[in-house]
Write a protein that holds these residues in place. Structure first.
Motif, mmCIF file in Angstrom:
data_model
loop_
_atom_site.group_PDB
_atom_site.id
_atom_site.type_symbol
_atom_site.label_atom_id
_atom_site.label_comp_id
_atom_site.label_asym_id
_atom_site.label_seq_id
_atom_site.Cartn_x
_atom_site.Cartn_y
_atom_site.Cartn_z
ATOM 1 N N PRO B 193 -19.230 -1.650 24.871
ATOM 2 C CA PRO B 193 -18.505 -0.503 24.303
ATOM 3 C C PRO B 193 -17.779 -0.829 23.002
ATOM 4 O O PRO B 193 -17.406 0.084 22.271
ATOM 5 C CB PRO B 193 -17.513 -0.115 25.408
ATOM 6 C CG PRO B 193 -17.400 -1.307 26.284
ATOM 7 C CD PRO B 193 -18.702 -2.044 26.184
ATOM 8 N N ALA B 194 -17.571 -2.117 22.680
ATOM 9 C CA ALA B 194 -16.974 -2.441 21.383
ATOM 10 C C ALA B 194 -17.924 -2.004 20.275
ATOM 11 O O ALA B 194 -17.496 -1.566 19.211
ATOM 12 C CB ALA B 194 -16.702 -3.937 21.269
ATOM 13 N N HIS B 195 -19.228 -2.120 20.546
ATOM 14 C CA HIS B 195 -20.259 -1.740 19.583
ATOM 15 C C HIS B 195 -20.679 -0.304 19.880
ATOM 16 O O HIS B 195 -21.800 -0.039 20.291
ATOM 17 C CB HIS B 195 -21.434 -2.713 19.686
ATOM 18 C CG HIS B 195 -21.016 -4.156 19.583
ATOM 19 N ND1 HIS B 195 -20.475 -4.862 20.641
ATOM 20 C CD2 HIS B 195 -20.999 -5.009 18.538
ATOM 21 C CE1 HIS B 195 -20.166 -6.092 20.251
ATOM 22 N NE2 HIS B 195 -20.469 -6.203 18.974
ATOM 23 N N TRP B 196 -19.735 0.624 19.680
ATOM 24 C CA TRP B 196 -19.945 1.992 20.165
ATOM 25 C C TRP B 196 -21.172 2.666 19.563
ATOM 26 O O TRP B 196 -21.881 3.395 20.241
ATOM 27 C CB TRP B 196 -18.697 2.852 19.948
ATOM 28 C CG TRP B 196 -18.297 2.993 18.508
ATOM 29 C CD1 TRP B 196 -17.421 2.215 17.823
ATOM 30 C CD2 TRP B 196 -18.771 3.962 17.568
ATOM 31 N NE1 TRP B 196 -17.323 2.627 16.519
ATOM 32 C CE2 TRP B 196 -18.129 3.708 16.329
ATOM 33 C CE3 TRP B 196 -19.669 5.044 17.646
ATOM 34 C CZ2 TRP B 196 -18.364 4.471 15.192
ATOM 35 C CZ3 TRP B 196 -19.901 5.805 16.505
ATOM 36 C CH2 TRP B 196 -19.250 5.524 15.299
ATOM 37 N N MET B 200 -24.240 4.001 21.739
ATOM 38 C CA MET B 200 -24.658 5.407 21.739
ATOM 39 C C MET B 200 -26.093 5.583 21.255
ATOM 40 O O MET B 200 -26.824 6.436 21.766
ATOM 41 C CB MET B 200 -23.697 6.211 20.875
ATOM 42 C CG MET B 200 -22.322 6.339 21.503
ATOM 43 S SD MET B 200 -21.383 7.548 20.576
ATOM 44 C CE MET B 200 -19.887 7.572 21.526
ATOM 45 N N ILE B 233 -11.849 -4.427 24.541
ATOM 46 C CA ILE B 233 -12.781 -4.253 23.420
ATOM 47 C C ILE B 233 -12.946 -5.563 22.655
ATOM 48 O O ILE B 233 -14.065 -5.961 22.312
ATOM 49 C CB ILE B 233 -12.294 -3.100 22.516
ATOM 50 C CG1 ILE B 233 -12.372 -1.779 23.292
ATOM 51 C CG2 ILE B 233 -13.082 -3.023 21.216
ATOM 52 C CD1 ILE B 233 -13.745 -1.431 23.820
ATOM 53 N N ARG B 237 -16.389 -7.904 21.901
ATOM 54 C CA ARG B 237 -16.774 -8.398 20.578
ATOM 55 C C ARG B 237 -17.010 -9.911 20.631
ATOM 56 O O ARG B 237 -18.000 -10.427 20.121
ATOM 57 C CB ARG B 237 -15.658 -8.062 19.587
ATOM 58 C CG ARG B 237 -16.158 -7.475 18.295
ATOM 59 C CD ARG B 237 -14.990 -7.069 17.413
ATOM 60 N NE ARG B 237 -14.572 -5.708 17.647
ATOM 61 C CZ ARG B 237 -13.317 -5.320 17.902
ATOM 62 N NH1 ARG B 237 -12.350 -6.196 17.956
ATOM 63 N NH2 ARG B 237 -13.050 -4.050 18.091
#
Ligand SMILES: Cc1ncc(C[n+]2csc(CCOP(=O)(O)OP(=O)(O)O)c2C)c(N)n1
Ligand code: SF4
Ligand code: SF4
Ligand code: SF4
Ligand SMILES: [Mg+2]
Lengths: 97, 321
Positions: B193-196, B200, B233, B237
């Motif tokens: 989710p850090a690399h949203w 997505m 987050i 990373r």
């Protein structure tokens, strides 16, 4: 919310009202509270995309106040906030002060 | 047209996972799930395996979900949603439904790598039009941090406690993402989710294919990882920068590594952030740290080699461009 008696419960433990957890207050969990300092905000919306509790409100693509009814004070938003010129736009302050 | 993957545009969409759920403060899983739901521009129906996400988002009589959502058991989220998908197809054939709907299952690592693996494998092999999302926090967190086959080497859990006899989990992680790729399904990916935007994009690709797709998402758990509540987050990373958790995807079998850190950080950068690895930093544990680095290097090198083969074969650069 008034709890139902067993005769009134839906069969199969169905919850017909989508998203009714919004009515449940988790803000009381907070030990510290995020505070938004608008003048340091660059409107990147990282706080919004990274909040685990959907507690950063955004309207017309601009961030608004925190939803303190649900915010648990984890501090993820403050940690990720880039702010402006090295000054954070979110700081965590201890609750109850 | 799909919503552009820009936060300003995405923020206009309705959040389909509401606040007021009871996951711990700072949990990585709801961050990941919010992003998954925001990525989708089609109506979704979800099944959820037992675990923190399922338990804590639907404490009766509340639900944090704004999409139709079903829980049946720990081991069968994939079977449940494949049944729903089959019913949808039947209703469509009979002309009783015409809307386009997509089907998605969520499971933790315990529910996916371990107890739900056969129902997942079956659903993928049968070719249902569904996406399975695993949020991997590396243990059975909801029942008190028991080891799973996703638990990293050396991690302290309640069923592999670090002490005089063993030093946390003696075995390495199972590489589930590659096992899913071996099913030769149209889409398999791994992200955080850090690399949203990466997350997505992958969710969209998974939803676009006609057939089964699988995405494995790293989801830090501050209770089990022994970390502060504010850095889920950041940990994601670091996991990508150390290649502990590489970002990659298989599109119709073709592998692309989506993120190559400019400078690959030592895995200790990841391990030292978490209390579950604390014992690995005692003076007599040098061998264990070496082993942890070797495990990471081995997986990373394997990925790079395979990606390079694909790039050569298809005449693309390794980034797939
Ligand atoms: C068949 C069965 N065995 C055991 C349990 C107890 N149980 C509930 S949640 C859970 C752990 C879930 O772990 P995981 O899938 O990794 O999700 P997490 O809680 O870590 O998010 C267990 C063992 C159960 N519900 N059903
Ligand atoms: S402190 Fe945590 S829960 Fe509260 S708004 Fe920030 S990220 Fe969300
Ligand atoms: S992360 Fe910080 S700078 Fe970015 S929108 Fe939020 S408050 Fe503003
Ligand atoms: S125990 Fe871990 S995974 Fe479960 S809700 Fe808490 S932080 Fe999240
Ligand atoms: Mg787990």
């Amino acid at each position: 919310m008034k709890l139902k008696g067993w005769k009134e419960l839906e069969i199969g433990a169905i919850i017909p009202e989508a998203g009714n957890a919004e009515q449940y207050n988790t803000g009381s969990w907070r030990a510290s509270r995020p505070q938004w300092i608008e003048e340091n905000c660059i409107q990147c919306l990282f706080c919004w995309i990274y909040c685990p509790d959907s507690s950063v409100t955004v309207k017309d693509s601009k961030r608004g106040e925190f939803d303190y009814g649900h915010c648990k004070g984890c501090g993820v938003c403050a940690h990720e906030c880039p702010g402006k010129k090295g000054k954070k736009a979110i700081v965590m302050v201890e609750e109850g002060n | 047209m799909s919503t552009p993957l820009r936060l300003k545009e995405l923020s206009k969409k309705e959040d389909l996972l509401t606040g007021g759920h009871r996951m711990c403060a700072g949990c990585g899983a709801p961050i990941a799930i919010r992003q998954v739901l925001l990525a989708a521009d089609v109506p979704l129906v979800a099944a959820n395996a037992t675990g923190c996400l399922e338990v804590s988002t639907t404490i009766y009589p509340y639900t944090a979900w704004k999409i139709p959502w079903i829980h049946s058991a720990f081991e069968n989220a994939a079977a449940t949603i494949s049944g729903v998908e089959a019913m949808y197809k039947a209703l469509k054939k009979k002309g009783k439904i015409d809307r386009k709907i997509k089907f998605i299952a969520f499971g933790g690592d315990g529910g996916t790598y371990d107890i739900g693996l056969q129902s997942l494998s079956g659903a993928m092999e049968r070719g249902h039009d569904m996406v399975y999302i695993c949020y991997d926090n590396g243990a059975y967190m909801n029942t008190g941090i028991q080891r799973s086959s996703a638990t990293p080497f050396g991690a302290n859990t309640t069923t592999c406690p670090a002490g005089r006899v063993i030093h946390g989990k003696p075995q390495k992680r199972k590489n589930l993402t590659r096992i899913m790729a071996a099913h030769d399904i149209p889409y398999v990916a791994q992200t955080t989710p850090a690399h949203w935007r990466d997350l997505m994009t992958k969710v969209r690709k998974a939803l676009e294919v006609d057939g089964p797709a699988f995405i494995n998402i790293l989801a830090p758990c501050n209770r089990g990882w022994r970390t502060p509540t504010n850095n889920a987050i950041e940990l994601c990373r670091i996991a990508a920068d150390t290649c502990f958790w590489p970002l990659y995807e298989y599109e119709n079998g073709k592998l692309t590594v989506n993120y190559k850190p400019k400078e690959k950080k030592p895995v200790t950068d990841f391990l030292k952030t978490q209390g579950r690895f604390k014992h690995l930093f005692s003076p007599d544990s040098k061998d264990l740290l070496k082993q942890a680095q070797e495990n990471t290097d081995h997986e990373w090198d394997k990925l790079l080699r395979e990606a390079a083969c694909w790039a050569e074969e298809t005449g693309t650069t390794e980034e797939g461009k």
